[in-house]
Write a protein that holds these residues in place. Structure first.
Motif, PDB file in Angstrom:
ATOM      1  N   ILE A   4       0.794  -1.235   0.000  1.00 49.23           N
ATOM      2  CA  ILE A   4       0.000   0.000   0.000  1.00 49.23           C
ATOM      3  C   ILE A   4       0.825   1.283   0.000  1.00 49.23           C
ATOM      4  N   SER A  34      -3.153   4.193  -3.441  1.00 50.17           N
ATOM      5  CA  SER A  34      -3.965   3.781  -2.303  1.00 50.17           C
ATOM      6  C   SER A  34      -4.467   5.007  -1.549  1.00 50.17           C
ATOM      7  N   ILE A  57      -8.260   1.482  -3.386  1.00 49.13           N
ATOM      8  CA  ILE A  57      -6.941   1.047  -3.852  1.00 49.13           C
ATOM      9  C   ILE A  57      -7.059   0.561  -5.291  1.00 49.13           C
ATOM     10  N   SER A  73      -8.928   8.264  -7.860  1.00 45.93           N
ATOM     11  CA  SER A  73      -9.202   8.118  -6.429  1.00 45.93           C
ATOM     12  C   SER A  73     -10.218   9.144  -5.947  1.00 45.93           C
TER      13      SER A  73
END
Length: 364
Positions: free
Chosen positions: A63, A318, A333, A350
Motif C-alpha cells: 500500500i 492507495s 486502492i 481516487s
C-alpha cells in the motif's frame, strides 16, 4: 464480488465502472465505513492481467506510504509508556548524528521526523541509513535542505526508514515482527512487511503503464530473503521499507482505519490512547496539514474535514481517509491506472471514486 448493507442507486455500479474505465483501472478495491462499521465493499477488475483472475477486497496490496502510519502508531505506544518523548533528539534515538549542517545548533526532534519537518530529504536515496550518517557517507550533507528544522516541510521517505530503525533500537525486536506484535495481531489483521511471512497467492499484481502498455511490477513483492538472513538490527531496517512496504488487503486496511477513526480503539482493544491518536491526526505544517503520518484534508470532499493518507508506488495508488467525528471513511486502492492528476495533485481516479462513494453511501 460486492457486499453492502445500504441499498444503492440503480445506476451506481455503472457510475463506478465508468470512472474505473475512464482512468483504465486494472483493478479497484473499495471499502466504505459508515457509523463506525463497514457498509459496502467491492472489487472490480483484475488481480492479474495475464491470468484474468478477478480482484477481491481480500487480496493483498503493497500500500506504499499509508505504511508510515503504522510506525508512528508504534512510536506513540512507546511515548505513552514513557520510553521516549516526541521532543527527544533524533540523534540519540537513531545512533548517529542527525543535524542539518546549516543549522548545527538546532535539535532535530522525533516529532519533526514523524511530521516531515526535519529538513531531511531523499537526495541521497532512502534505501540505506548510511546515506545520512556522517561517519559513513562523505556526501551526507546533501540529505538536508536549506531551511531550519521545524520551520519547513518536505515529504521524505528516509524519515520513516530511520523511524523503523529507532523502533528496533528501542525494543530489540525486528521491525516487521514488532509491528505485527503491537498492531496487526491485536486488531486481527493478516498483513505485514515481510513478504515471506504472507500468503503470496493473495498478492494483487501491481501495474505501471509504460509506452501505452500495463507492465507488471514484480519487484514490488521482492522478498529480500538474502538481506533478511544477514539482517543487522537498527541498520538493515529499510529492507522492510517502513516508509512504504506494508502488504494488506482493503478489508483489513479498513479495520486499521476504524481503529484510528475511533481514536486508537479497535473493538475492546486499545492500540493507542485517545490523546495519542488526536496528536497523530493534528496537522503540524500550516500548508500541508501533515501530522504524525496522518494528514488533515479539506479538499477531498467539499465541506468535510477528512483525516488519512495516500500511497503511490509501482503503479499502485492507495487511499485511506476518514472523518473521526462523523464516523465514516473510505478505502480505495487500485493496482494500476492512468494516473491523471488535478490542480491539487490528487489522482483523479481516487478522488472521483471517493466522492461517488460519499454521495452514494454517506450523504444520502
Amino acid at each position: 464480488m460486492s457486499s453492502q448493507l445500504i441499498a444503492q442507486s440503480a445506476d451506481f455500479d455503472q457510475k463506478l465502472q465508468a470512472v474505473a474505465n475512464k482512468y483504465e483501472a486494472v483493478g479497484l478495491a473499495i471499502v466504505v465505513v459508515k457509523d463506525g462499521a463497514p457498509v459496502y465493499n467491492n472489487a472490480i477488475g483484475y488481480k492479474n492481467l495475464d491470468t484474468k483472475a478477478p480482484l477481491t477486497t481480500d487480496n493483498l496490496f503493497r500500500i506504499a506510504s499509508i505504511s508510515k502510519s503504522f510506525s508512528s502508531t508504534a512510536i506513540m505506544q512507546l511515548v505513552e509508556k514513557g520510553k521516549i518523548s516526541l521532543s527527544d533528539d533524533f540523534s540519540d534515538l537513531v545512533g548517529f548524528k542527525v543535524r542539518n549542517p546549516k543549522f548545527p545548533n538546532t535539535k532535530i526532534t522525533l516529532e519533526m521526523v514523524l511530521s516531515h519537518r526535519s529538513s531531511i530529504n531523499d537526495s541521497n536515496g532512502y534505501f540505506e541509513l548510511d546515506v545520512i550518517n556522517p561517519e559513513k557517507n562523505a556526501n551526507w550533507a546533501k540529505s538536508y535542505n536549506d531551511y531550519e528544522p521545524g520551520k519547513g516541510y518536505q515529504y521524505c521517505n528516509l524519515n520513516f526508514n530511520m523511524v523503523g530503525a529507532v523502533l528496533e533500537r528501542l525494543t530489540n525486536i525486528r521491525f516487521d515482527q514488532y509491528i505485527k506484535q503491537q498492531i496487526l495481531s491485536p486488531i486481527g489483521l493478516e498483513a505485514g512487511y515481510c513478504v515471506d511471512s504472507l500468503d503470496q497467492s493473495r498478492f494483487a499484481t501491481l501495474y505501471d503503464k509504460q509506452d501505452g502498455v500495463f507492465k507488471a511490477q514484480t519487484s514490488a513483492y521482492n522478498p529480500r530473503s538474502e538481506e533478511i538472513r544477514n539482517y543487522k538490527m537498527g541498520i538493515s531496517t529499510p529492507v522492510f521499507s517502513p516508509t512504504g512496504g506494508m502488504k494488506i488487503s482493503a478489508n483489513d486496511l479498513a479495520k486499521y482505519m476504524m481503529m484510528h477513526m475511533n481514536y486508537g480503539q479497535s473493538g475492546t482493544t486499545k492500540i493507542i490512547s485517545k490523546k495519542s491518536s488526536k496528536r497523530m491526526q493534528k496537522g503540524l505544517s500550516s500548508k500541508e496539514n501533515y501530522g504524525l503520518a496522518l494528514l488533515e484534508n479539506f479538499k477531498l470532499i467539499p465541506g468535510e474535514h477528512m483525516i488519512g493518507h495516500t500511497g503511490s508506488a509501482y503503479g499502485l495508488y492507495s487511499n485511506m481517509f476518514f472523518e473521526p467525528k462523523k464516523k465514516f471513511g473510505f478505502i480505495v486502492i487500485t493496482n494500476g491506472c492512468v494516473p491523471t492528476m488535478d490542480a491539487d495533485d490528487d489522482i483523479l481516479l481516487s478522488k472521483e471514486v471517493i466522492r461517488l462513494l460519499y454521495s452514494e453511501f454517506v450523504k444520502k
